[in-house]
Motif scaffolding. Sequence first.
Motif, short mmCIF file in Angstrom:
data_model
loop_
_atom_site.label_atom_id
_atom_site.label_comp_id
_atom_site.label_asym_id
_atom_site.label_seq_id
_atom_site.Cartn_x
_atom_site.Cartn_y
_atom_site.Cartn_z
N ILE A 39 0.67 -1.21 -0.05
CA ILE A 39 -0.02 0.09 0.09
C ILE A 39 1.01 1.02 0.05
CG2 ILE A 39 -1.68 1.26 1.40
CD1 ILE A 39 -2.79 -1.28 2.42
N VAL A 40 1.82 1.29 0.92
CA VAL A 40 2.90 2.50 0.86
C VAL A 40 3.49 2.69 -0.38
CG1 VAL A 40 4.83 3.44 2.20
CG2 VAL A 40 3.06 2.35 3.19
N GLN A 41 3.96 1.63 -1.15
CA GLN A 41 4.66 1.61 -2.41
C GLN A 41 3.69 2.12 -3.51
OE1 GLN A 41 6.13 -2.45 -3.84
NE2 GLN A 41 7.71 -1.31 -4.92
N MET A 42 2.46 1.56 -3.23
CA MET A 42 1.50 2.01 -4.42
C MET A 42 1.16 3.62 -4.27
SD MET A 42 -2.35 0.48 -4.95
CE MET A 42 -2.90 0.72 -3.20
N GLN A 43 1.18 3.88 -3.11
CA GLN A 43 0.97 5.56 -2.92
C GLN A 43 1.93 6.45 -3.42
OE1 GLN A 43 2.41 7.80 -0.67
NE2 GLN A 43 1.21 9.34 -1.65
N ALA A 44 3.25 5.81 -3.16
CA ALA A 44 4.46 6.59 -3.68
C ALA A 44 4.26 6.60 -5.35
CB ALA A 44 5.70 5.99 -3.30
N LEU A 45 4.21 5.40 -5.77
CA LEU A 45 4.26 5.30 -7.24
C LEU A 45 3.00 6.03 -7.95
CD1 LEU A 45 4.86 1.31 -7.72
CD2 LEU A 45 6.54 3.21 -8.20
N PHE A 46 1.87 6.12 -7.57
CA PHE A 46 0.54 6.72 -8.18
C PHE A 46 0.27 8.02 -7.42
CE2 PHE A 46 0.27 2.38 -9.52
CZ PHE A 46 0.32 2.35 -10.73
N ASP A 47 1.10 8.50 -6.41
CA ASP A 47 0.70 9.91 -5.68
C ASP A 47 -0.74 9.75 -5.26
OD1 ASP A 47 1.23 12.23 -4.54
OD2 ASP A 47 0.60 13.37 -6.67
N LEU A 48 -1.09 8.65 -4.68
CA LEU A 48 -2.45 8.44 -4.30
C LEU A 48 -2.89 9.31 -2.90
CD1 LEU A 48 -3.03 4.47 -4.84
CD2 LEU A 48 -3.34 6.45 -6.39
N ARG A 49 -3.75 9.29 -2.48
CA ARG A 49 -4.41 9.94 -1.19
C ARG A 49 -5.28 8.59 -0.57
NH1 ARG A 49 -3.76 15.54 -1.23
NH2 ARG A 49 -3.73 16.25 -3.40
N ILE A 50 -4.68 8.03 0.16
CA ILE A 50 -5.27 6.66 0.90
C ILE A 50 -5.71 7.10 2.34
CG2 ILE A 50 -4.91 4.40 1.40
CD1 ILE A 50 -2.72 4.45 -0.61
N VAL A 51 -6.90 6.36 2.66
CA VAL A 51 -7.61 6.65 3.88
C VAL A 51 -7.74 5.22 4.34
CG1 VAL A 51 -9.52 7.14 5.37
CG2 VAL A 51 -8.88 8.80 3.49
N ILE A 52 -7.14 4.85 5.51
CA ILE A 52 -7.16 3.43 5.97
C ILE A 52 -7.84 3.44 7.39
CG2 ILE A 52 -6.02 1.44 6.47
CD1 ILE A 52 -3.54 2.50 4.45
N THR A 53 -8.71 2.58 7.70
CA THR A 53 -9.16 2.23 9.12
C THR A 53 -8.40 0.77 9.66
OG1 THR A 53 -11.11 1.20 8.55
CG2 THR A 53 -11.26 3.64 8.68
N THR A 54 -8.09 0.94 10.87
CA THR A 54 -7.53 -0.37 11.37
C THR A 54 -7.77 -0.70 12.48
OG1 THR A 54 -5.43 -1.73 11.06
CG2 THR A 54 -5.10 0.74 11.52
N HIS A 55 -7.80 -1.73 13.02
CA HIS A 55 -7.48 -2.35 14.44
C HIS A 55 -6.28 -3.00 14.85
CE1 HIS A 55 -11.77 -1.34 15.29
NE2 HIS A 55 -12.17 -1.85 14.12
N SER A 56 -5.38 -3.07 13.68
CA SER A 56 -4.31 -4.09 14.18
C SER A 56 -3.09 -3.08 14.36
CB SER A 56 -4.10 -4.76 12.55
OG SER A 56 -2.94 -5.40 12.91
N PRO A 57 -2.27 -3.74 15.67
CA PRO A 57 -1.15 -2.89 15.73
C PRO A 57 -0.03 -3.22 14.56
CG PRO A 57 -1.80 -4.34 17.33
CD PRO A 57 -2.78 -4.54 16.56
N TYR A 58 -0.17 -4.57 14.25
CA TYR A 58 0.78 -4.83 13.27
C TYR A 58 0.69 -3.81 12.19
CZ TYR A 58 0.81 -9.17 16.18
OH TYR A 58 0.60 -10.10 17.20
N PHE A 59 -0.36 -3.95 11.66
CA PHE A 59 -0.73 -3.10 10.25
C PHE A 59 -0.20 -1.59 10.49
CE2 PHE A 59 -3.07 -1.01 7.09
CZ PHE A 59 -3.02 -1.86 5.93
N MET A 60 -0.58 -1.14 11.51
CA MET A 60 -0.43 0.37 11.87
C MET A 60 1.16 0.66 12.05
SD MET A 60 -1.24 2.66 15.13
CE MET A 60 -0.62 4.36 15.40
N GLN A 61 1.85 -0.30 12.57
CA GLN A 61 3.45 -0.11 12.60
C GLN A 61 3.94 -0.28 11.29
OE1 GLN A 61 5.36 -2.44 15.87
NE2 GLN A 61 6.18 -0.42 16.40
#
Length: 506
Positions: free
Chosen positions: A420-442
Amino acid sequence: MKLVLQNIGLISHSEIMLDGITLIVGNNSTGKSTIGRALYLHSASLYGISQYIEDDRQKTILQEMNKRGETLDLILKELSGAKRRRKVSEAEMLRKIASAQLSRCTVEDSRDIEKILHTYLIGHAKLYGVKLSEALEKPKENRYQEWLSVSINRILAILEPGDDLIGKRRVSMKLDRYFSGQIIRVKRRTTSENDVEDSESSYIEVVSDDATSNRISFERNKKAGKDVCSSVLQSFTIEHPAVYIENPRVLDKLPSRLNWNKTDILDELLSPNVDSFSVSQPYNIDSYNNYIINFYINRFITDSLSEKQEPITMDSMASEESATATQQEQYEANLKILESALDKIVCGHLVMQGPKGAQFSQNDLERNIEISSLSTGIKAMSLLRFALEKGCIQKGSVLILDEPEINLHPEWQIEYAKIIVQMQALFDLRIVITTHSPYFMQAIEYSTKIQHTNSKYHCYLAEYASGRSRISCVDDFPSLGYKKLIESFSKLESMKNSIQNEDGVT
């Protein structure tokens, strides 16, 4: 870019930055999903709205022209003694051409409206072998003159409502779909004397990087028992439709038909509540007719109207500019990078072939796997890849991911976050994510630092108290976000200690 929510859902007021990746953490029922859905509602309502208004008017006018055409048939049969016109399809084509032209007029264009209807009248009469005079001045042509006068008044009545009324209706329809007609914050039953309630205004506003803004406001319609759009103020265009990924199981819809166009994918797979709506018809039977209509409109008829009339099209969606060869090469190069990373994780990819449509080809298996038999984790990865492959995610697009870590092993959560982070950098996206996972957040935080995009990473904490949700930016205090996600571990530790105490273990 900034998202501003005022009295939306549980949120009384919140301002959320949308630079690159915006991560929202918090307990259930704290307004996290409301943020993503509100942003999607803004995009879905305003993307291509000018074309929508034109198409809506054209459809309404065509319905009226069909009625007026039937009346004209009766007049022609009565006065000419003809039993039937030559070809029904020719009359239908004339009505569609006239409707397309009339939809581009306004109530001030009465002369153009009269010209269009007069041209249609002459053409329709010719199908019966009746040649009418240009001025309709002959004694036997009074009935035609009356038909023309009534038709002009009815078209003017259709054109009377302004664009804003049609735009508000479109937003209200989207509101019904994505929020079930309930978006305005509901006040608590009882409030203490010290409580200060917010103003009655309710709106979604997106402020662009150049400080222009789009605002959609809402009000309660007590008679209808639901919330509706009260106004739409648009200062900048939405270049690409937003993509909303909520439930990977919608991938099960893929084998339902062989051909999926971009519009259907966005509407039926990549939007909120997609599992609540059936798959639309796979083929638009009017597409070929529309092409022919466009040709005749622009080739033979447009020249007879005022110079301010622009060429007319019958497309049902706002068209995007064709990508240049350079842009296409850049897109495909970036796409290959992401496809390779996703295929490596799931050890395979979707294939669209054979009578069964979409299937999954796993690297070490001779036979393809049915979509319904895939694990939800593979479906999540494959849905994102499918969206990229079909061009639904373009440079600068808005992507909304509602709890993407669900059904993913912690190891896959980390890998998914990196993509997701790589995709945001390649396509200059604006990404909104909701999460409950500390693994995912970190993993998101670390990946943005590795990609050197951490300046565009923002984290928000959603909390609920006293009947409202508070959305706080914790960029400077990321530990607050982590603390909210790992509180459950302390509860497990308390359970463990309780068991040990009961067993007499020290």
